[in-house]
Scaffold this motif. Structure first.
Motif, PDB file in Angstrom:
ATOM      1  N   THR B  77      35.146  28.966  39.303  1.00  0.00           N
ATOM      2  CA  THR B  77      34.775  27.976  37.822  1.00  0.00           C
ATOM      3  C   THR B  77      36.161  27.948  37.197  1.00  0.00           C
ATOM      4  OG1 THR B  77      33.699  29.622  36.947  1.00  0.00           O
ATOM      5  CG2 THR B  77      32.220  28.227  38.202  1.00  0.00           C
ATOM      6  N   VAL B  78      37.159  28.498  37.186  1.00  0.00           N
ATOM      7  CA  VAL B  78      38.325  28.376  36.309  1.00  0.00           C
ATOM      8  C   VAL B  78      39.526  27.743  37.117  1.00  0.00           C
ATOM      9  CG1 VAL B  78      39.790  29.563  35.032  1.00  0.00           C
ATOM     10  CG2 VAL B  78      37.473  30.313  34.950  1.00  0.00           C
ATOM     11  N   ASP B  79      39.567  28.334  38.490  1.00  0.00           N
ATOM     12  CA  ASP B  79      41.040  27.882  39.206  1.00  0.00           C
ATOM     13  C   ASP B  79      40.611  26.895  40.327  1.00  0.00           C
ATOM     14  OD1 ASP B  79      42.351  29.966  37.833  1.00  0.00           O
ATOM     15  OD2 ASP B  79      42.094  31.660  39.472  1.00  0.00           O
ATOM     16  N   TYR B  80      39.274  26.683  40.651  1.00  0.00           N
ATOM     17  CA  TYR B  80      38.909  25.551  41.527  1.00  0.00           C
ATOM     18  C   TYR B  80      39.649  25.749  42.590  1.00  0.00           C
ATOM     19  CZ  TYR B  80      37.348  23.672  37.104  1.00  0.00           C
ATOM     20  OH  TYR B  80      36.632  23.826  36.106  1.00  0.00           O
ATOM     21  N   VAL B  81      39.513  27.182  43.172  1.00  0.00           N
ATOM     22  CA  VAL B  81      40.230  27.398  44.527  1.00  0.00           C
ATOM     23  C   VAL B  81      39.020  28.268  45.232  1.00  0.00           C
ATOM     24  CG1 VAL B  81      42.461  27.332  43.989  1.00  0.00           C
ATOM     25  CG2 VAL B  81      41.262  29.585  43.841  1.00  0.00           C
ATOM     26  N   LYS B  82      38.958  28.238  46.542  1.00  0.00           N
ATOM     27  CA  LYS B  82      38.099  28.987  47.489  1.00  0.00           C
ATOM     28  C   LYS B  82      38.264  30.533  47.056  1.00  0.00           C
ATOM     29  CE  LYS B  82      35.880  28.967  51.840  1.00  0.00           C
ATOM     30  NZ  LYS B  82      35.895  28.390  53.113  1.00  0.00           N
ATOM     31  N   ILE B  83      37.244  31.077  46.824  1.00  0.00           N
ATOM     32  CA  ILE B  83      37.611  32.612  46.472  1.00  0.00           C
ATOM     33  C   ILE B  83      36.396  33.393  47.263  1.00  0.00           C
ATOM     34  CG2 ILE B  83      38.268  32.285  44.200  1.00  0.00           C
ATOM     35  CD1 ILE B  83      35.901  33.251  43.123  1.00  0.00           C
ATOM     36  N   ALA B  84      36.508  34.377  47.346  1.00  0.00           N
ATOM     37  CA  ALA B  84      35.401  35.619  47.972  1.00  0.00           C
ATOM     38  C   ALA B  84      34.886  36.454  46.839  1.00  0.00           C
ATOM     39  CB  ALA B  84      35.856  36.468  49.116  1.00  0.00           C
ATOM     40  N   TYR B  85      33.865  36.133  46.416  1.00  0.00           N
ATOM     41  CA  TYR B  85      33.272  37.204  45.204  1.00  0.00           C
ATOM     42  C   TYR B  85      32.349  38.166  45.879  1.00  0.00           C
ATOM     43  CZ  TYR B  85      31.039  38.457  40.991  1.00  0.00           C
ATOM     44  OH  TYR B  85      30.686  38.972  40.005  1.00  0.00           O
ATOM     45  N   ILE B  86      32.855  39.344  45.611  1.00  0.00           N
ATOM     46  CA  ILE B  86      32.273  40.699  46.120  1.00  0.00           C
ATOM     47  C   ILE B  86      31.055  40.817  45.043  1.00  0.00           C
ATOM     48  CG2 ILE B  86      32.378  43.040  46.723  1.00  0.00           C
ATOM     49  CD1 ILE B  86      35.129  42.732  47.544  1.00  0.00           C
ATOM     50  N   TYR B  87      29.758  40.857  45.534  1.00  0.00           N
ATOM     51  CA  TYR B  87      28.516  41.146  44.730  1.00  0.00           C
ATOM     52  C   TYR B  87      28.406  42.567  44.670  1.00  0.00           C
ATOM     53  CZ  TYR B  87      26.394  36.471  44.141  1.00  0.00           C
ATOM     54  OH  TYR B  87      26.275  35.118  43.610  1.00  0.00           O
ATOM     55  N   ASP B  88      28.732  43.351  45.437  1.00  0.00           N
ATOM     56  CA  ASP B  88      28.300  44.658  45.750  1.00  0.00           C
ATOM     57  C   ASP B  88      29.344  45.385  46.750  1.00  0.00           C
ATOM     58  OD1 ASP B  88      26.721  46.771  44.743  1.00  0.00           O
ATOM     59  OD2 ASP B  88      25.528  46.708  46.676  1.00  0.00           O
ATOM     60  N   ILE B  89      29.792  46.465  46.255  1.00  0.00           N
ATOM     61  CA  ILE B  89      30.155  47.496  47.524  1.00  0.00           C
ATOM     62  C   ILE B  89      29.765  48.835  47.036  1.00  0.00           C
ATOM     63  CG2 ILE B  89      32.287  47.284  46.064  1.00  0.00           C
ATOM     64  CD1 ILE B  89      33.998  47.875  48.746  1.00  0.00           C
ATOM     65  N   GLU B  90      29.178  49.509  48.001  1.00  0.00           N
ATOM     66  CA  GLU B  90      28.525  50.792  47.622  1.00  0.00           C
ATOM     67  C   GLU B  90      28.699  51.935  48.887  1.00  0.00           C
ATOM     68  OE1 GLU B  90      27.112  51.679  44.863  1.00  0.00           O
ATOM     69  OE2 GLU B  90      26.611  49.724  44.060  1.00  0.00           O
TER      70      GLU B  90
END
Lengths: 148, 148
Positions: B77-90
């Motif tokens: 929502t800031v750079d307007y590029v496709k990103i992968a958001y990591i919700y969780d890593i455990e």
């Protein structure tokens, strides 16, 4: 400067046009304005199509648009409580108390709706961080990223 | 410890049960586990119902579940590029390279899908921040909040 804060739903076109121009300055990956504009519109439409949004605007006594705040009521993914997430707060002229009035109205609205807190993201390059701290906001988390 | 990383879609029940237990420790507003559990399930269902999600799991050689990573492909929502958001890593056990392998797999997947970056939120109270920095992540923004 005289102004008042009111519901912003009738000012969506002005809000979006204003935010689009302001946000272009914060891009980390420079892209042409036309391409950015297309992505921006797509993202905004996607965001608005889901969730419970609320807009407030500040208007001059002649009805001139002076700024806005855009809130979304959601569930915090860490605390699992109802929160108000501020997507955007922008004013055309700083130092007039317009941003403070918009933020205050947003907080009142959030409280009326049962939110436990107001949350927002501030880029590290954005000097507004100190302003939010003066308004009682504290740092809770960092957003980290890696280019791939 | 021997392990391998593979698609995690068949392990959703284990992933959710594990994350629910871990996340309970990070609540800022203490609530009874039953109430938390209900909110957690509601939020997870809401998150999964929209967007493009991907799960990977680490399994021991006996097929035992050892950890997971949960990604969502989205638009920044800031750079307007496709990103992968990591919700969780455990991971169930630290210091075995399991988290590193999961993160690496997530980054590879994100790149294959055309993402420009991997993004995630780390609470300031979470010692994992230093781990992410060692993995090449840099701080981009802060999440600020105010109780109301």
């Amino acid at each position: 400067m005289e102004f008042y804060v009111t519901d912003g739903e009738d000012y969506l076109d002005e809000i979006i046009a204003f935010d689009k121009l302001v946000s272009y300055n914060f891009l980390k990956f420079p892209i042409p304005f036309d391409e950015y504009s297309e992505r921006y519109e797509k993202l905004i439409r996607e965001l608005l199509s889901r969730g419970e949004h609320k807009f407030f605007v500040a208007l001059g006594k002649n009805g001139k648009f002076l700024g806005h705040v855009w809130l979304c009521m959601t569930l915090d993914t860490v605390d699992y409580v109802k929160i108000a997430y501020i997507y955007d707060i922008e004013v055309k002229q700083k130092g007039e108390g317009i941003g403070s009035a918009l933020l205050k109205r947003a907080e009142e609205f959030a409280k009326e709706k049962g939110a436990k807190k107001v949350v927002l993201r501030v880029d590290l390059s954005n000097p507004a961080l100190e302003w939010y701290k003066r308004k009682g906001y504290t740092e809770r988390a960092v957003i980290v990223e890696k280019e791939i």
